[in-house]
Scaffold this motif. Sequence first.
Motif, mmCIF file in Angstrom:
data_model
loop_
_atom_site.group_PDB
_atom_site.id
_atom_site.type_symbol
_atom_site.label_atom_id
_atom_site.label_comp_id
_atom_site.label_asym_id
_atom_site.label_seq_id
_atom_site.Cartn_x
_atom_site.Cartn_y
_atom_site.Cartn_z
ATOM 1 N N TYR A 1 0.729 -1.527 0.269
ATOM 2 C CA TYR A 1 -0.446 0.162 0.395
ATOM 3 C C TYR A 1 0.736 1.311 0.122
ATOM 4 C CZ TYR A 1 -2.620 3.642 2.434
ATOM 5 O OH TYR A 1 -3.298 4.634 3.201
ATOM 6 N N LEU A 2 0.582 2.098 -0.558
ATOM 7 C CA LEU A 2 1.613 2.888 -0.961
ATOM 8 C C LEU A 2 0.421 4.246 -1.331
ATOM 9 C CD1 LEU A 2 2.738 1.171 -4.010
ATOM 10 C CD2 LEU A 2 4.340 2.640 -3.059
ATOM 11 N N GLN A 3 1.282 5.579 -0.517
ATOM 12 C CA GLN A 3 0.950 7.106 -1.035
ATOM 13 C C GLN A 3 2.076 7.703 -1.786
ATOM 14 O OE1 GLN A 3 -0.805 9.227 2.463
ATOM 15 N NE2 GLN A 3 -1.425 7.314 3.726
ATOM 16 N N LYS A 4 1.659 8.402 -1.653
ATOM 17 C CA LYS A 4 2.068 9.467 -2.901
ATOM 18 C C LYS A 4 3.844 9.700 -2.190
ATOM 19 C CE LYS A 4 0.483 10.761 -6.741
ATOM 20 N NZ LYS A 4 1.067 10.651 -7.991
ATOM 21 N N GLU A 5 4.319 8.700 -2.884
ATOM 22 C CA GLU A 5 6.481 8.928 -3.096
ATOM 23 C C GLU A 5 6.019 8.274 -1.317
ATOM 24 O OE1 GLU A 5 8.535 12.730 -3.711
ATOM 25 O OE2 GLU A 5 6.584 13.886 -2.924
ATOM 26 N N ASN A 6 5.497 7.268 -1.212
ATOM 27 C CA ASN A 6 5.382 6.667 0.001
ATOM 28 C C ASN A 6 5.092 5.374 0.458
ATOM 29 O OD1 ASN A 6 7.255 8.465 2.239
ATOM 30 N ND2 ASN A 6 4.933 10.078 2.135
ATOM 31 N N ILE A 7 6.057 4.400 0.522
ATOM 32 C CA ILE A 7 5.046 2.992 1.175
ATOM 33 C C ILE A 7 5.018 3.361 2.479
ATOM 34 C CG2 ILE A 7 6.005 0.340 1.112
ATOM 35 C CD1 ILE A 7 8.119 1.269 -0.734
ATOM 36 N N ILE A 8 3.536 2.771 2.492
ATOM 37 C CA ILE A 8 2.877 2.782 4.181
ATOM 38 C C ILE A 8 2.946 1.497 4.275
ATOM 39 C CG2 ILE A 8 0.639 3.415 5.452
ATOM 40 C CD1 ILE A 8 1.829 5.584 4.051
ATOM 41 N N ASP A 9 2.566 0.570 3.743
ATOM 42 C CA ASP A 9 2.518 -1.066 4.535
ATOM 43 C C ASP A 9 2.918 -1.983 3.371
ATOM 44 O OD1 ASP A 9 1.830 -3.528 5.316
ATOM 45 O OD2 ASP A 9 -0.542 -3.302 5.991
ATOM 46 N N GLU A 10 3.761 -2.451 3.500
ATOM 47 C CA GLU A 10 4.372 -3.790 2.568
ATOM 48 C C GLU A 10 4.448 -5.047 2.633
ATOM 49 O OE1 GLU A 10 8.357 -2.313 1.192
ATOM 50 O OE2 GLU A 10 9.007 -1.858 3.482
ATOM 51 N N SER A 11 3.846 -5.209 3.605
ATOM 52 C CA SER A 11 3.089 -6.457 4.481
ATOM 53 C C SER A 11 3.799 -7.797 3.816
ATOM 54 C CB SER A 11 2.574 -7.020 6.092
ATOM 55 O OG SER A 11 1.119 -6.597 5.155
ATOM 56 N N GLY A 12 3.092 -7.183 2.518
ATOM 57 C CA GLY A 12 2.753 -8.982 2.086
ATOM 58 C C GLY A 12 3.885 -8.421 0.513
ATOM 59 N N MET A 13 4.516 -7.486 0.733
ATOM 60 C CA MET A 13 5.511 -7.471 -0.823
ATOM 61 C C MET A 13 6.785 -9.087 -0.261
ATOM 62 S SD MET A 13 5.518 -5.712 -3.130
ATOM 63 C CE MET A 13 6.666 -4.948 -3.144
ATOM 64 N N PRO A 14 7.569 -9.789 -1.382
ATOM 65 C CA PRO A 14 8.228 -10.665 -1.145
ATOM 66 C C PRO A 14 9.408 -9.853 -0.454
ATOM 67 C CG PRO A 14 6.957 -11.359 -2.946
ATOM 68 C CD PRO A 14 6.590 -9.984 -2.813
ATOM 69 N N LYS A 15 10.011 -10.299 -0.243
ATOM 70 C CA LYS A 15 11.754 -9.338 0.821
ATOM 71 C C LYS A 15 12.275 -9.852 -0.518
ATOM 72 C CE LYS A 15 10.291 -9.700 4.777
ATOM 73 N NZ LYS A 15 8.802 -9.732 4.677
ATOM 74 N N GLU A 16 12.395 -10.085 -0.976
ATOM 75 C CA GLU A 16 13.539 -10.315 -2.231
ATOM 76 C C GLU A 16 12.985 -10.447 -4.127
ATOM 77 O OE1 GLU A 16 16.527 -12.647 -0.421
ATOM 78 O OE2 GLU A 16 16.134 -13.184 -2.212
ATOM 79 N N ARG A 17 13.660 -8.901 -4.555
ATOM 80 C CA ARG A 17 13.046 -9.309 -5.877
ATOM 81 C C ARG A 17 11.681 -8.053 -6.422
ATOM 82 N NH1 ARG A 17 11.222 -13.093 -8.821
ATOM 83 N NH2 ARG A 17 10.172 -14.417 -7.088
ATOM 84 N N PHE A 18 11.091 -8.225 -5.507
ATOM 85 C CA PHE A 18 10.097 -7.032 -6.080
ATOM 86 C C PHE A 18 10.028 -5.662 -5.306
ATOM 87 C CE2 PHE A 18 6.155 -9.989 -7.038
ATOM 88 C CZ PHE A 18 7.227 -10.928 -6.944
ATOM 89 N N SER A 19 9.873 -4.630 -6.058
ATOM 90 C CA SER A 19 9.818 -3.178 -5.045
ATOM 91 C C SER A 19 8.239 -2.839 -5.585
ATOM 92 C CB SER A 19 10.832 -2.666 -5.706
ATOM 93 O OG SER A 19 11.119 -2.114 -7.129
ATOM 94 N N ALA A 20 7.806 -1.469 -4.972
ATOM 95 C CA ALA A 20 7.414 -1.045 -5.476
ATOM 96 C C ALA A 20 7.023 0.836 -5.140
ATOM 97 C CB ALA A 20 6.092 -1.195 -4.759
#
Lengths: 113, 112
Positions: free
Chosen positions: A48-67
């Motif tokens: 979950y992101l707001q403009k220019e900020n990542i608020i919650d990345e608890s579901g993102m795999p630790k490697e290879r993924f970015s948003a």
Amino acid sequence: NAGVMQNPRHLVRRRGQEARLRCSPMKGHSHVYWYRQLPEEGLKFMVYLQKENIIDESGMPKERFSAEFPKEGPSILRIQQVVRGDSAAYFCASSPGITEKLFFGSGTQLSVL
Amino acid sequence: DAKTTQPNSMESNEEEPVHLPCNHSTISGTDYIHWYRQLPSQGPEYVIHGLTSNVNNRMASLAIAEDRKSSTLILHRATLRDAAVYYCILRDGVQGAQKLVFGQGTRLTINP
């Protein structure tokens, strides 16, 4: 007012390549969410992101993924060195506020060969 | 996030009413009950939400039990286009929970 736009609609990558998925939220929406749906499975929250900020990345795999969700331009979900297990439908949603309903895009179907 | 329980699948006939149940026995006082649906090959779409009182909109009605531990989504006259997976989701109305947590949902089949 156009809906949430995701592109490409379909993306084919070979193992080891990079995948970049784009999401343009609805006008006036500053909250963006990314979900992944594996074949025959439910939607899993990624980030979950707001403009220019990542608020919650608890579901993102630790490697290879970015948003990211820059001040100008669409939100980007980036997957480096893709593997076959990354093949899935990736959905983006936007909302004008944290208690407001989410509007989803039509998704990007990623296929890794 | 508080958990919801829904039947895996339901079946109904075209032009008949459909009642989709959802149990949420651990609901907290600030949780709103949201319903989304996902048509084949599409992203989810919002259907309806409510807190305590029954709610109606152009798509559906939401009936909420007095103790709020269960709710029912009502499609008054189902069409073939209503065939989808329906998700019942609890979302904190104060914090916003910031994300929707989707369960397995109920796959609704509509027979012509």
